[in-house]
Design a protein around this motif. Sequence first.
Motif, PDB file in Angstrom:
ATOM      1  N   ARG A  41       0.840  -1.221   0.000  1.00  0.00           N
ATOM      2  CA  ARG A  41       0.000   0.000   0.000  1.00  0.00           C
ATOM      3  C   ARG A  41       0.866   1.258   0.000  1.00  0.00           C
ATOM      4  O   ARG A  41       0.518   2.252  -0.631  1.00  0.00           O
ATOM      5  N   LEU A  42       2.015   1.227   0.680  1.00  0.00           N
ATOM      6  CA  LEU A  42       2.956   2.344   0.625  1.00  0.00           C
ATOM      7  C   LEU A  42       3.509   2.513  -0.787  1.00  0.00           C
ATOM      8  O   LEU A  42       3.596   3.633  -1.299  1.00  0.00           O
ATOM      9  N   LEU A  43       3.874   1.392  -1.415  1.00  0.00           N
ATOM     10  CA  LEU A  43       4.432   1.445  -2.770  1.00  0.00           C
ATOM     11  C   LEU A  43       3.406   1.916  -3.790  1.00  0.00           C
ATOM     12  O   LEU A  43       3.761   2.527  -4.798  1.00  0.00           O
ATOM     13  N   LYS A  44       2.146   1.662  -3.542  1.00  0.00           N
ATOM     14  CA  LYS A  44       1.053   2.097  -4.414  1.00  0.00           C
ATOM     15  C   LYS A  44       0.661   3.549  -4.129  1.00  0.00           C
ATOM     16  O   LYS A  44      -0.107   4.148  -4.859  1.00  0.00           O
ATOM     17  N   LYS A  45       1.209   4.097  -3.052  1.00  0.00           N
ATOM     18  CA  LYS A  45       0.925   5.462  -2.584  1.00  0.00           C
ATOM     19  C   LYS A  45      -0.534   5.602  -2.144  1.00  0.00           C
ATOM     20  O   LYS A  45      -1.169   6.619  -2.337  1.00  0.00           O
ATOM     21  N   MET A  46      -1.032   4.519  -1.535  1.00  0.00           N
ATOM     22  CA  MET A  46      -2.373   4.532  -0.974  1.00  0.00           C
ATOM     23  C   MET A  46      -2.338   5.077   0.453  1.00  0.00           C
ATOM     24  O   MET A  46      -3.349   5.553   0.966  1.00  0.00           O
ATOM     25  N   ILE A  47      -1.190   4.923   1.098  1.00  0.00           N
ATOM     26  CA  ILE A  47      -0.943   5.472   2.422  1.00  0.00           C
ATOM     27  C   ILE A  47       0.423   6.153   2.382  1.00  0.00           C
ATOM     28  O   ILE A  47       1.228   5.878   1.493  1.00  0.00           O
ATOM     29  N   SER A  48       0.674   7.026   3.341  1.00  0.00           N
ATOM     30  CA  SER A  48       1.943   7.753   3.388  1.00  0.00           C
ATOM     31  C   SER A  48       2.769   7.298   4.579  1.00  0.00           C
ATOM     32  O   SER A  48       2.237   7.116   5.679  1.00  0.00           O
ATOM     33  N   HIS A  49       4.038   7.140   4.345  1.00  0.00           N
ATOM     34  CA  HIS A  49       4.950   6.739   5.408  1.00  0.00           C
ATOM     35  C   HIS A  49       5.185   7.903   6.366  1.00  0.00           C
ATOM     36  O   HIS A  49       4.999   9.061   6.010  1.00  0.00           O
ATOM     37  N   ASP A  50       5.586   7.572   7.590  1.00  0.00           N
ATOM     38  CA  ASP A  50       5.833   8.584   8.614  1.00  0.00           C
ATOM     39  C   ASP A  50       7.220   9.216   8.468  1.00  0.00           C
ATOM     40  O   ASP A  50       7.398  10.405   8.696  1.00  0.00           O
ATOM     41  N   ASN A  51       8.210   8.397   8.132  1.00  0.00           N
ATOM     42  CA  ASN A  51       9.596   8.853   7.977  1.00  0.00           C
ATOM     43  C   ASN A  51      10.242   8.121   6.816  1.00  0.00           C
ATOM     44  O   ASN A  51       9.795   7.049   6.413  1.00  0.00           O
TER      45      ASN A  51
END
Length: 163
Positions: A41-51
């Motif tokens: 989901r991070l790689l798909k940019k569905m959610i954003s990482h914190d750091n």
Amino acid sequence: MLELKNIKYKNILHIDYIKIHKGKITTIVGSSGSGKTTLLRLLKKMISHDNGEIFFKATSYIDLDSINLRRNVVMLSQTPVIFKGSIKDNLQIGLKFSEKSFATDEKLNSILQMVELNKNLNDDAEKLSGGEKQRLALGRVILMNPEVFLLDEPSSALDEETE
């Protein structure tokens, strides 16, 4: 092609470094709840990482348009999304969302053969079994011809022979 540096997401993921090369198959293995789907989901940019930083083809995710990225990085989720309508409608809808030209029936049938779904293009997609729906969703993703395929347990609903 994809590079992650010092990624943190809540208390779920902490990745020092990963580089995923173009043209290679990368498999992520871990126990249930270890963050595999979260990473996709991070790689798909569905959610954003914190750091940390994520790059696609050496460009930071911060500088990438999410819509354009999602046209190049396509995800097949664990539970296939099936839309009302025919098998043909379900195959073509990915192309529609990607603003690509529709495929010919010949191409659609070749995709069905590739995913071993022996059905008619006019059959009702909602009446397929779980494994058939999963293969239909996989066919839709293949038809979109993205640069990156993110496949989240793509064979979980398939029997061993079909897998």
